[in-house]
Scaffold this active site. Sequence first.
Site, mmCIF file in Angstrom:
data_model
loop_
_atom_site.group_PDB
_atom_site.id
_atom_site.type_symbol
_atom_site.label_atom_id
_atom_site.label_comp_id
_atom_site.label_asym_id
_atom_site.label_seq_id
_atom_site.Cartn_x
_atom_site.Cartn_y
_atom_site.Cartn_z
ATOM 1 N N TRP A 76 51.283 57.052 51.254
ATOM 2 C CA TRP A 76 50.886 57.540 49.937
ATOM 3 C C TRP A 76 51.147 59.039 49.818
ATOM 4 C CZ3 TRP A 76 48.582 53.380 52.249
ATOM 5 C CH2 TRP A 76 48.357 52.239 51.456
ATOM 6 N N CYS B 136 50.082 49.566 47.001
ATOM 7 C CA CYS B 136 49.342 48.324 46.732
ATOM 8 C C CYS B 136 50.178 47.210 46.138
ATOM 9 C CB CYS B 136 48.110 48.599 45.873
ATOM 10 S SG CYS B 136 48.451 49.046 44.160
ATOM 11 N N HIS C 56 44.783 49.190 40.737
ATOM 12 C CA HIS C 56 44.954 48.664 42.076
ATOM 13 C C HIS C 56 45.361 47.204 41.950
ATOM 14 C CE1 HIS C 56 44.655 47.989 46.267
ATOM 15 N NE2 HIS C 56 43.582 47.217 46.192
ATOM 16 N N ASP D 165 43.196 40.760 49.546
ATOM 17 C CA ASP D 165 43.812 42.068 49.325
ATOM 18 C C ASP D 165 44.366 42.575 50.648
ATOM 19 O OD1 ASP D 165 44.531 44.625 48.687
ATOM 20 O OD2 ASP D 165 42.633 45.164 47.725
ATOM 21 N N ASN E 104 33.196 46.598 39.081
ATOM 22 C CA ASN E 104 32.010 46.784 38.226
ATOM 23 C C ASN E 104 30.944 47.711 38.787
ATOM 24 O OD1 ASN E 104 30.598 46.466 35.880
ATOM 25 N ND2 ASN E 104 29.759 44.445 36.378
ATOM 26 N N ASP F 147 28.859 51.165 38.860
ATOM 27 C CA ASP F 147 28.577 52.291 37.974
ATOM 28 C C ASP F 147 29.098 53.570 38.633
ATOM 29 O OD1 ASP F 147 27.248 50.555 36.320
ATOM 30 O OD2 ASP F 147 25.225 51.233 36.871
ATOM 31 N N GLU G 66 30.877 44.450 29.143
ATOM 32 C CA GLU G 66 30.090 45.672 29.279
ATOM 33 C C GLU G 66 29.107 45.756 28.118
ATOM 34 O OE1 GLU G 66 30.023 47.536 31.776
ATOM 35 O OE2 GLU G 66 31.907 47.148 32.843
ATOM 36 N N GLU H 229 25.711 41.540 32.301
ATOM 37 C CA GLU H 229 26.459 42.485 33.127
ATOM 38 C C GLU H 229 25.495 43.291 34.001
ATOM 39 O OE1 GLU H 229 28.484 46.389 34.018
ATOM 40 O OE2 GLU H 229 26.727 46.074 32.774
ATOM 41 N N TYR I 84 48.381 57.628 42.520
ATOM 42 C CA TYR I 84 47.736 56.597 41.714
ATOM 43 C C TYR I 84 46.453 56.099 42.367
ATOM 44 C CZ TYR I 84 48.917 52.655 44.676
ATOM 45 O OH TYR I 84 48.980 51.786 45.722
HETATM 46 CA CA CA Z 1 30.095 47.958 34.320
#
Ligand code: CA
Length: 742
Positions: free
Chosen positions: A290, A325, A384, A407, A447, A449, A496, A501, A571
């Site tokens: 990278w 990736c 990604h 992954d 997801n 925060d 969201e 959620e 990136y």
């Molecule tokens: Ca969220």
Amino acid sequence: MSGPKPTKAEKKNPSAPRHTGRRAVPPNVSNADEDEVPTMETFGVLPRGFNMKDYLEVQNVHLFKMPNERNKREHHTDKYFNNKLIIRRGQPFNIQIDFNRPYNPERDQFWVEYVIGRYPQQSKGTYIPIPIVDELEVGKWGAKIIHKDYNSVSLTILSAPDCIIGKFRMYVAVLTPSGILRTSRNKEADTYILFNPWCKEDSVYMEDEREIEEYVMNDVGVIFHGEINRIKTRSWEYGQFEEQILDACLYIMDRAELDISGRGNPIKISRVGSAVINAKDDNGVIAGSWNNDYSLGVSPSAWTGSVDILLEYQSSGLPVRYGQCWVFAGVFNTFLRCLGIPARLVTNYFSAHDNDANLQTDVYLDEDGKTNTTLTKDSIWNYHCWNEAWMARPDLPVGFGGWQVVDATPQETSDGMFRCGPASVQAIKHGHVCFQFDTPFIFSEVNSDIVYSKAMKDGSKVVEYVDKTHVGQRILTKEIGGNGPQDITDLYKFSEGTEEERLALEAALMYGVKKEIRDGDQLQSVPDVDMDFQTDNSVFGSDFKVTLAFMNRSSDRYTITAFLTGHIVFYTGVLKAEFMNKNLEVTLEPGSSKTVDVQIRANEYLSKLVEQASLHFFVTARINETKKILAQQKIVALKVPDLRIKIAGEGVIGKEMTVIVEFTNPLKKKLQNITLRVSGPGLMKTKTQIFREVPTNSTLSWEEKFVPRRVGPRKLIATLDCDSLRHVYGELDIEILSDGSL
Ligand code: CA
Ligand code: CA
Ligand code: CA
């Protein structure tokens, strides 16, 4: 019945190592040298009066393995550029055995055997003798005689839907009073057994034929990259049917830490696959880099597909340089599809990398509002790419089968190795991160925060602001049957702003947080000033504008101090260099709004730019009267010029055509040492050409001849790569017709 017996030498001295003087072969290598497995039972001394002619002798075995014959057509394996028999498990196929005389079921006993690996054993499923049965039974190996004609016997063979996949050696065994007489090893009879998404009993079964067509049979895909407001696409040649690729994928399995007996299980195969596709720990397929210096290999953006990488790895056995990736995901997709596991490549925009496994993305600010790059370990990638593989999950409660995230990009270790998944997409969505494998990490990617905390001089940290919607803004994969995006965000998370959620996040925190318990949620007082951040169209090499908008919803007059910093970023979200830094003062009357434009000049960023031409802006604003902090970050991906592809010729199978690749240098400086590549599955192998120099505004043109090998819609894919300009792509759809005279 037992497996093939030891050789004479081993009988004399059972403790003698089996491969004295030969290259040591690890026990998990499936493709053993032919002479290391005995091919015929040894008889010792033939009994007096024994006449071999009394017993069945195999003269010929017909496998019907041509692409236009039933076996390959019915097993959907006729596209593989491979002349051996390739079948899918759990589905019947036909063979014919010619003996020296007619087969007499009263007197004669024979059976077919499949053998894989160095030390075949029936209990491990690596030695499979197939009984002749009256009726085939779903779920079990069996062979049924369907026809007898003079000296020939036609058999329908059914394999078990959970058997090992790989390349098997095939024998016909005949029982005689003095032992088993086995046909000698014949490479032409080697048989590949693959996963079978068409078979209901197979754990990779997929109901919808259109989905199988896309996720197993399509050998070209589309990768989405760029940034969320300017999504870029490029085609990728998976090439799972190209010459040597099936063998290359099986070679990768031999290199992985997976015993042959585990090779019928897609959970294990996809997990070890995610480890061996990257070079870390195990000298796996692709070395990641990278840092924008790719002089020792091929730059990640220059590959047109997986084929060249897989072939190079198979021939050298050493990691292929370099990948990022989408390269790891592209090659992994080929591996999965080639073996018959339905797979797709997905892109997650604003993908968080939770470095400390607390399921939140932590950004630390200094007391004056600037990001503290020493304390901030978590990062957010512009995008990604990973893979989803389709399979049942008998190891989890009901309801978590289907798409699983795997992954291969090395990000964090899992049980001591760089690997990730399979993790149930359904479990991620609901925050059930207790279900293996690596579900908390992927939950964070889509997801978590973002928690902005102020790091005080005394070492304490105060949560300033929680951004609940930035991470995982959109998750895309290629649509079925077309080249556009399919938005699959709702498979990974509830919308969201919904209660569901938040509940999923709370569940994830409850199940998954290893370290400190989060304490920031009580600090949810809404700031009474809104800040918005926009950019206009930004083309590589040109000036553009950033606009900050503030809206005061209170009845007080506020003064705001804002810092706008612009960085060149990889990136991955890793910062390379700061190219601008502006300090702004804004006064806001009660209930009013105000916008501030900042001009970004090309000469500020051009000299420092790296590969993905991404600029990262970070703005923090302090309301001086209340000491509240507002923070936002934004990625701007500059638009890069395309490659143009043209063709000359008729587009008929077997007829020579010409491809012409053109590029005009749009920069105010000359480009040097430019590598062009072009390839097309079923059309041509990859060709490359180097141009020393392209001056400003001048056009280079390159022609290559090719002869199409496959009929139907095909694609040519081209890339351009040089140190000052990367991620330049072009592609062209063409239709190849069959030769009308056939
Ligand atoms: Ca969220
Ligand atoms: Ca590895
Ligand atoms: Ca974290």
